[in-house]
Design a protein around this motif. Structure first.
Motif, PDB file in Angstrom:
ATOM      1  N   VAL A  71      11.211 -30.213 -68.532  1.00 35.86           N
ATOM      2  CA  VAL A  71      11.282 -31.152 -69.950  1.00 35.86           C
ATOM      3  C   VAL A  71      12.641 -31.903 -69.797  1.00 35.86           C
ATOM      4  N   ASN A  72      13.075 -31.992 -68.989  1.00 34.81           N
ATOM      5  CA  ASN A  72      14.070 -32.984 -67.539  1.00 34.81           C
ATOM      6  C   ASN A  72      12.729 -33.832 -67.162  1.00 34.81           C
ATOM      7  N   ALA A  73      12.239 -33.079 -66.343  1.00 34.61           N
ATOM      8  CA  ALA A  73      10.970 -34.292 -65.440  1.00 34.61           C
ATOM      9  C   ALA A  73      10.501 -35.084 -66.608  1.00 34.61           C
ATOM     10  N   HIS A  74      10.236 -35.025 -67.675  1.00 32.76           N
ATOM     11  CA  HIS A  74       9.587 -35.505 -68.525  1.00 32.76           C
ATOM     12  C   HIS A  74      10.486 -36.571 -69.474  1.00 32.76           C
ATOM     13  N   ASP A  75      12.309 -36.337 -69.409  1.00 32.63           N
ATOM     14  CA  ASP A  75      13.095 -36.866 -69.913  1.00 32.63           C
ATOM     15  C   ASP A  75      12.893 -37.918 -68.752  1.00 32.63           C
ATOM     16  N   LEU A  76      12.851 -37.861 -66.945  1.00 39.87           N
ATOM     17  CA  LEU A  76      12.852 -38.981 -67.014  1.00 39.87           C
ATOM     18  C   LEU A  76      11.501 -39.704 -66.679  1.00 39.87           C
ATOM     19  N   VAL A  77      10.405 -39.252 -66.375  1.00 34.07           N
ATOM     20  CA  VAL A  77       9.636 -40.453 -66.418  1.00 34.07           C
ATOM     21  C   VAL A  77       9.805 -41.016 -67.468  1.00 34.07           C
ATOM     22  N   ALA A  78      10.101 -40.503 -68.361  1.00 36.89           N
ATOM     23  CA  ALA A  78       9.806 -41.450 -70.145  1.00 36.89           C
ATOM     24  C   ALA A  78      11.160 -42.231 -69.944  1.00 36.89           C
ATOM     25  N   HIS A  79      12.006 -42.130 -69.412  1.00 31.70           N
ATOM     26  CA  HIS A  79      13.282 -43.006 -69.246  1.00 31.70           C
ATOM     27  C   HIS A  79      12.406 -44.160 -67.833  1.00 31.70           C
ATOM     28  N   MET A  80      11.604 -43.951 -67.659  1.00 28.35           N
ATOM     29  CA  MET A  80      11.774 -44.522 -66.012  1.00 28.35           C
ATOM     30  C   MET A  80      10.255 -45.438 -66.609  1.00 28.35           C
ATOM     31  N   ALA A  81       9.383 -44.698 -67.691  1.00 27.30           N
ATOM     32  CA  ALA A  81       8.703 -45.635 -68.101  1.00 27.30           C
ATOM     33  C   ALA A  81       9.152 -46.660 -69.345  1.00 27.30           C
ATOM     34  N   GLY A  82      10.365 -46.040 -69.987  1.00 31.81           N
ATOM     35  CA  GLY A  82      10.828 -47.366 -70.736  1.00 31.81           C
ATOM     36  C   GLY A  82      11.604 -48.679 -69.672  1.00 31.81           C
ATOM     37  N   ILE A  83      11.494 -48.215 -68.820  1.00 30.39           N
ATOM     38  CA  ILE A  83      12.322 -49.810 -67.706  1.00 30.39           C
ATOM     39  C   ILE A  83      10.385 -50.413 -67.101  1.00 30.39           C
ATOM     40  N   ASP A  84       9.617 -49.842 -66.690  1.00 32.04           N
ATOM     41  CA  ASP A  84       8.612 -50.441 -66.285  1.00 32.04           C
ATOM     42  C   ASP A  84       8.563 -49.327 -64.793  1.00 32.04           C
ATOM     43  N   TYR A  85       9.132 -48.826 -64.943  1.00 28.15           N
ATOM     44  CA  TYR A  85       9.292 -48.307 -63.222  1.00 28.15           C
ATOM     45  C   TYR A  85      10.226 -49.105 -61.801  1.00 28.15           C
ATOM     46  N   SER A  86      10.541 -50.113 -62.803  1.00 28.72           N
ATOM     47  CA  SER A  86      11.672 -50.927 -61.901  1.00 28.72           C
ATOM     48  C   SER A  86      13.415 -50.355 -62.120  1.00 28.72           C
ATOM     49  N   LEU A  87      12.619 -50.170 -60.815  1.00 30.21           N
ATOM     50  CA  LEU A  87      14.473 -49.973 -60.143  1.00 30.21           C
ATOM     51  C   LEU A  87      15.065 -51.016 -60.059  1.00 30.21           C
ATOM     52  N   SER A  88      15.287 -51.787 -59.656  1.00 22.32           N
ATOM     53  CA  SER A  88      15.387 -52.682 -59.698  1.00 22.32           C
ATOM     54  C   SER A  88      16.608 -53.078 -60.700  1.00 22.32           C
ATOM     55  N   LEU A  89      16.229 -52.577 -62.012  1.00 23.71           N
ATOM     56  CA  LEU A  89      17.508 -52.979 -62.983  1.00 23.71           C
ATOM     57  C   LEU A  89      18.175 -51.903 -62.593  1.00 23.71           C
ATOM     58  N   VAL A  90      18.734 -50.860 -62.302  1.00 22.34           N
ATOM     59  CA  VAL A  90      19.532 -50.238 -62.063  1.00 22.34           C
ATOM     60  C   VAL A  90      20.849 -50.782 -61.820  1.00 22.34           C
ATOM     61  N   ALA A  91      20.906 -52.270 -60.955  1.00 21.52           N
ATOM     62  CA  ALA A  91      22.102 -52.694 -60.366  1.00 21.52           C
ATOM     63  C   ALA A  91      22.565 -53.622 -61.269  1.00 21.52           C
ATOM     64  N   TYR A  92      21.903 -53.780 -62.677  1.00 22.27           N
ATOM     65  CA  TYR A  92      22.374 -55.039 -63.518  1.00 22.27           C
ATOM     66  C   TYR A  92      22.980 -54.036 -64.741  1.00 22.27           C
ATOM     67  N   ASP A  93      22.876 -52.619 -64.952  1.00 20.38           N
ATOM     68  CA  ASP A  93      23.031 -51.702 -66.213  1.00 20.38           C
ATOM     69  C   ASP A  93      23.744 -50.062 -65.356  1.00 20.38           C
ATOM     70  N   LEU A  94      24.735 -50.068 -65.721  1.00 21.90           N
ATOM     71  CA  LEU A  94      25.336 -48.624 -65.244  1.00 21.90           C
ATOM     72  C   LEU A  94      24.882 -47.387 -65.475  1.00 21.90           C
TER      73      LEU A  94
END
Length: 127
Positions: free
Chosen positions: A68-91
């Motif tokens: 369930v938590n792996a599913h949540d993680l993938v869903a959250h990353m899909a919500g930002i199009d797997y762009s981890l660079s957005l993490v720097a702008y939103d804590l």
């Protein structure tokens, strides 16, 4: 249960009815895993009969929590199009949307490993 309204609304599963259905399935599996975990730990109380069955229930619950938590993680990353660079702008994105499901999944995997080692020591026919 680690669920936030913002996380539920930002997931991209497809059309709106499909999104809600997967959310309900995800939440249902999480509640079922919590019930299994409670039953497994209750079976470990003194005076109960079979401790191995309780350990197996804890193993199943830990597996379901990790899924369930792996599913949540993938869903959250899909919500930002797997762009981890957005993490720097939103804590909040970094800590709540990505770190919490990852740490919950990691904790479930570590719990599974620990209970599996206990099961191997307790029951001679498992190994």
């Amino acid at each position: 249960m680690v669920k936030l309204a913002s996380a539920r609304e930002s997931r991209l599963y497809g059309p709106h009815p499909v999104r809600n259905r997967w959310e309900y399935i995800n939440a249902g599996i999480h509640v079922f895993a919590a019930a299994l975990l409670f039953a497994g730990f209750s079976a470990q109380l003194p005076g109960r009969g079979d401790n191995v069955a309780g350990l197996v229930l804890i193993l199943v619950a830990s597996t379901l929590f990790a899924v369930v938590n792996a599913h949540d993680l993938v869903a959250h990353m899909a919500g930002i199009d797997y762009s981890l660079s957005l993490v720097a702008y939103d804590l909040q994105l970094a800590f709540v949307e990505l770190a919490v499901p990852f740490l919950q999944m990691l904790g479930s995997i570590l719990t599974f490993t620990a209970i599996l080692f206990v099961l191997i020591q307790v029951h001679p026919y498992v190994n």
